[in-house]
Enzyme design. Sequence first.
Site, PDB file in Angstrom:
ATOM      1  N   PRO A 118      48.473  37.752  25.448  1.00 51.92           N
ATOM      2  CA  PRO A 118      48.127  39.114  25.031  1.00 51.92           C
ATOM      3  C   PRO A 118      47.450  39.880  26.176  1.00 51.92           C
ATOM      4  O   PRO A 118      46.620  39.311  26.890  1.00 51.92           O
ATOM      5  CB  PRO A 118      47.146  38.911  23.875  1.00 51.92           C
ATOM      6  N   GLY A 169      41.040  40.017  27.225  1.00 48.81           N
ATOM      7  CA  GLY A 169      40.023  39.113  27.768  1.00 48.81           C
ATOM      8  C   GLY A 169      40.543  37.708  28.029  1.00 48.81           C
ATOM      9  O   GLY A 169      39.763  36.785  28.220  1.00 48.81           O
ATOM     10  N   GLY A 214      42.674  36.983  30.523  1.00 44.52           N
ATOM     11  CA  GLY A 214      43.048  36.841  31.933  1.00 44.52           C
ATOM     12  C   GLY A 214      44.533  36.993  32.189  1.00 44.52           C
ATOM     13  O   GLY A 214      45.085  36.351  33.082  1.00 44.52           O
ATOM     14  N   SER A 215      45.187  37.869  31.414  1.00 39.93           N
ATOM     15  CA  SER A 215      46.641  37.994  31.556  1.00 39.93           C
ATOM     16  C   SER A 215      47.029  38.518  32.944  1.00 39.93           C
ATOM     17  O   SER A 215      48.011  38.047  33.528  1.00 39.93           O
ATOM     18  CB  SER A 215      47.215  38.867  30.444  1.00 39.93           C
ATOM     19  N   SER A 216      46.268  39.449  33.502  1.00 39.17           N
ATOM     20  CA  SER A 216      46.663  40.010  34.803  1.00 39.17           C
ATOM     21  C   SER A 216      46.557  38.956  35.911  1.00 39.17           C
ATOM     22  O   SER A 216      47.420  38.897  36.794  1.00 39.17           O
ATOM     23  CB  SER A 216      45.841  41.255  35.146  1.00 39.17           C
ATOM     24  N   ASP A 271      38.877  34.526  36.609  1.00 35.40           N
ATOM     25  CA  ASP A 271      40.263  34.555  36.125  1.00 35.40           C
ATOM     26  C   ASP A 271      41.258  34.015  37.155  1.00 35.40           C
ATOM     27  O   ASP A 271      42.079  33.151  36.820  1.00 35.40           O
ATOM     28  CB  ASP A 271      40.659  35.975  35.691  1.00 35.40           C
TER      29      ASP A 271
HETATM   30  C1  MEV Z   1      34.935  39.048  31.385  1.00 36.55           C
HETATM   31  O1  MEV Z   1      36.086  38.245  31.115  1.00 36.55           O
HETATM   32  C2  MEV Z   1      33.759  38.199  31.739  1.00 36.55           C
HETATM   33  C3  MEV Z   1      32.497  38.970  32.139  1.00 36.55           C
HETATM   34  O2  MEV Z   1      31.487  37.986  32.321  1.00 36.55           O
HETATM   35  C4  MEV Z   1      32.698  39.758  33.417  1.00 36.55           C
HETATM   36  C5  MEV Z   1      32.922  38.901  34.659  1.00 36.55           C
HETATM   37  O3  MEV Z   1      32.534  37.750  34.712  1.00 36.55           O
HETATM   38  O4  MEV Z   1      33.481  39.463  35.661  1.00 36.55           O
HETATM   39  C6  MEV Z   1      32.056  39.887  31.043  1.00 36.55           C
END
Ligand code: MEV
Length: 327
Positions: free
Chosen positions: A107, A111, A113-115, A158
């Site tokens: 998706p 959040g 990490g798709s990109s 990510d």
């Molecule tokens: C976002 O996936 C995670 C955060 O901790 C931001 C980051 O680590 O860059 C909110």
Amino acid sequence: MGVVASAPAKVILFGEHFVVYGEPAIVLAIDKRAYAKAEKRDDKRLYLRSVNLNLAGYFENGTFKVEQDDAKEAKLKFEPVKLAAEKVLEIYGEKVGLNIEINSTVPVAAGLGSSAAVAAAVTAAVGALLNVEMSKEDVFRITYEAEKIVHGTPSGIDPAISTFGGILLFQMDTGFKPLDVRTDIPLVIGDTGVERPTHAQVAKVRGIRERYPRVVEPVMRAAREIVLRAMDALKENDLETLGELMNINHALLYGVGVSDESLEWLVNAARKAGALGAKLTGAGGGGCMIALAENERLEQVLEAIQRAGGRPFIARKTDEGVRIERT
Ligand code: MEV
């Protein structure tokens, strides 16, 4: 024909947001992957197509021409892919045209990490197509460069997890350490369908921390203790403790203002249905939550999340980071 590579998405098990201030975080690669197919072209165009997003277009002499869907949207989505492909071409030392087709089950903007998964898969596919010797470190570095376009100053979580897979302990000043975890970690992921930009959520926490430094400092310390305790629980295959720690971690995130109504519905539904623990994952304010459950409870938790209005799926840890699928 052509080369196909893939890379996994991720969930943050513990420590999001607090990681920005130097605390540790634990991140897990999941069995949802982004796939990229790369082929050589006879001309010099870089032609990009995303099957899932229904976007297509090409870069030629620095300009972008859209063939499918909104030009601005397509350029934005394709920019990191272009950068990743161009970096590999640079190493290869020759300008060739490429067709790149992206097919992802992750998706988008949730959040997970798709990109980064897409950028890692593209980097590996183009590298293998051009016979460029690339280590995982090389793939990570290129993916991280591409990620900077999407997220500004990302922590690097990510690209690291999409490249290396497994479970990583991450801390800003020390970087990544793979954790040797043998146990299965049965999760249900619930997508709220609500999109919130990460930077706005990070800014929210910064504001609260600045206004209430002495209140937030112990919260940060508690988050660190959760990660340390969770590392033991992971080693000992102690899912019950992990679940409880997830609940406490969620409460801390709620406290600094990054949960929202959509997440609360799903987190509560999962707990009521027998999850060992549930929390938001990633930046919050929408996006996704995760619930840990015994294998025999997974379906029950999944159904509860669905009834509460989420889009759930069952996810498992994958040790496989970026990999070549077909040459
Ligand atoms: C976002 O996936 C995670 C955060 O901790 C931001 C980051 O680590 O860059 C909110």
